[in-house]
Design an enzyme around this catalytic site. Structure first.
Site, short mmCIF file in Angstrom:
data_model
loop_
_atom_site.label_atom_id
_atom_site.label_comp_id
_atom_site.label_asym_id
_atom_site.label_seq_id
_atom_site.Cartn_x
_atom_site.Cartn_y
_atom_site.Cartn_z
N ASN A 101 -4.79 -2.28 1.56
CA ASN A 101 -5.76 -1.89 0.29
C ASN A 101 -5.45 -2.93 -0.88
O ASN A 101 -5.92 -2.48 -1.78
CB ASN A 101 -5.26 -0.41 0.02
CG ASN A 101 -3.90 -0.34 -0.52
OD1 ASN A 101 -3.10 -1.28 -0.49
ND2 ASN A 101 -3.64 0.97 -1.03
N GLU A 102 -4.89 -4.03 -0.60
CA GLU A 102 -4.82 -5.09 -1.89
C GLU A 102 -6.07 -5.08 -2.37
O GLU A 102 -5.91 -5.15 -3.73
CB GLU A 102 -4.11 -6.27 -1.32
CG GLU A 102 -2.69 -6.17 -1.06
CD GLU A 102 -2.18 -5.36 0.35
OE1 GLU A 102 -0.88 -5.22 0.53
OE2 GLU A 102 -2.98 -5.04 1.10
N ILE A 103 -7.09 -5.49 -1.88
CA ILE A 103 -8.26 -5.78 -2.33
C ILE A 103 -8.76 -4.55 -3.35
O ILE A 103 -9.32 -4.80 -4.39
CB ILE A 103 -9.34 -6.05 -1.64
CG1 ILE A 103 -9.13 -7.49 -0.70
CG2 ILE A 103 -11.09 -6.28 -2.06
CD1 ILE A 103 -9.23 -8.83 -1.38
N MET A 132 -6.00 -6.85 -6.17
CA MET A 132 -4.85 -7.80 -5.62
C MET A 132 -5.41 -8.91 -4.56
O MET A 132 -5.98 -8.39 -3.56
CB MET A 132 -3.52 -6.98 -5.12
CG MET A 132 -2.71 -6.25 -6.22
SD MET A 132 -1.89 -5.21 -5.42
CE MET A 132 -0.39 -6.32 -5.03
N ASN A 161 -7.02 -2.77 -4.90
CA ASN A 161 -5.94 -2.48 -5.85
C ASN A 161 -6.24 -3.90 -6.95
O ASN A 161 -5.22 -4.08 -7.58
CB ASN A 161 -4.61 -2.32 -5.58
CG ASN A 161 -4.31 -0.89 -5.20
OD1 ASN A 161 -5.26 0.03 -5.35
ND2 ASN A 161 -3.66 -0.73 -4.02
#
Length: 231
Positions: free
Chosen positions: A129-131, A135, A133
């Site tokens: 889920n980085e994108i 990131m 957030n």
């Protein structure tokens, strides 16, 4: 150990993630992971199994800990994170993740770094889920994800941050196997370890090194270059 516990039995090192919460990753987590892998190598284990608490494998990096770090400390922490997961990814011992709950961000990458992944069917999520957030996904994480996901799936997984239910992850071939309950999961893990035992350890280790070490070292070098511009 505070974050995880391990035991060695019948040449299998089982690493159980359990901090009583969501198995968030911080410096203590990575120190303990290294210590457990040290023991697995010291005692020449034939397989490493990593599992988590019921309901949560790992929610990834400790987001309460990260904001307390200065930029230089955050850069060093990112290095520590990368080195620990890449060590598992290149571990000369066969490895398997046993998932019975959420595997999010760093938790998903931890599972993807293992050679095989088995999960219990349920309503929890497996997601990078980085994108979402804000990131960027580091090169080394993309490398690990790319060895698990087909190109089209990798786009959904890493670039579009798609959340997969276990059954969806299995259909997308992100999982090696899917179990209906804990008993079936244990049976799948035992069979997986028996399959590992049929391999010659030296041949497995050498082939894995040829397949992965060069790319892992290159990805880590890329991380160093990026962080050098931020410090």
């Amino acid at each position: 150990m505070d974050k995880l516990h391990y035991q060695i039995q019948d040449s299998v090192c089982t690493i159980h993630l359990d901090d009583g919460k969501v198995n968030a990753m911080n410096l203590v987590f990575f120190e303990e992971l290294h210590a457990a892998l040290d023991q697995a190598e010291k005692f020449r284990c034939r397989a490493v199994v990593i599992d988590g608490r019921e309901g949560v494998f790992s929610a990834g990096l400790d987001l309460k800990y990260m904001p307390t770090l200065e930029p230089a400390e955050r850069a060093r922490f990112s290095q520590t994170f990368a080195r620990a997961i890449l060590r598992l990814y290149t571990l000369p011992i066969p490895s398997v993740a046993a998932i019975a709950g959420h595997a999010i961000a760093g938790g998903a990458i931890l599972a993807f770094a293992c050679d095989c992944r088995y999960a219990i069917d349920g309503h929890y999520l497996i997601q990078l889920n980085e994108i979402k957030n804000r990131m960027a996904l580091p090169n080394w994480m993309s490398l690990i994800a790319s060895t698990v996901a087909a190109p089209a799936t990798l786009t959904q997984l890493a670039l579009h941050a798609r959340a997969y239910r276990p059954r969806e992850a299995f259909a997308a071939q992100l999982l090696t196997g899917l179990a209906g309950d804990g008993n079936e999961l244990n049976e799948l893990l035992q069979q997986c370890c028996r399959d590992f035992f049929e391999f010659d350890p030296a041949s497995y280790a050498t082939t894995k090194r040829w397949m992965r070490n060069g790319a892992a070292e290159q990805a880590l070098s890329h991380l160093k270059d990026v962080q050098a511009t931020l410090m």
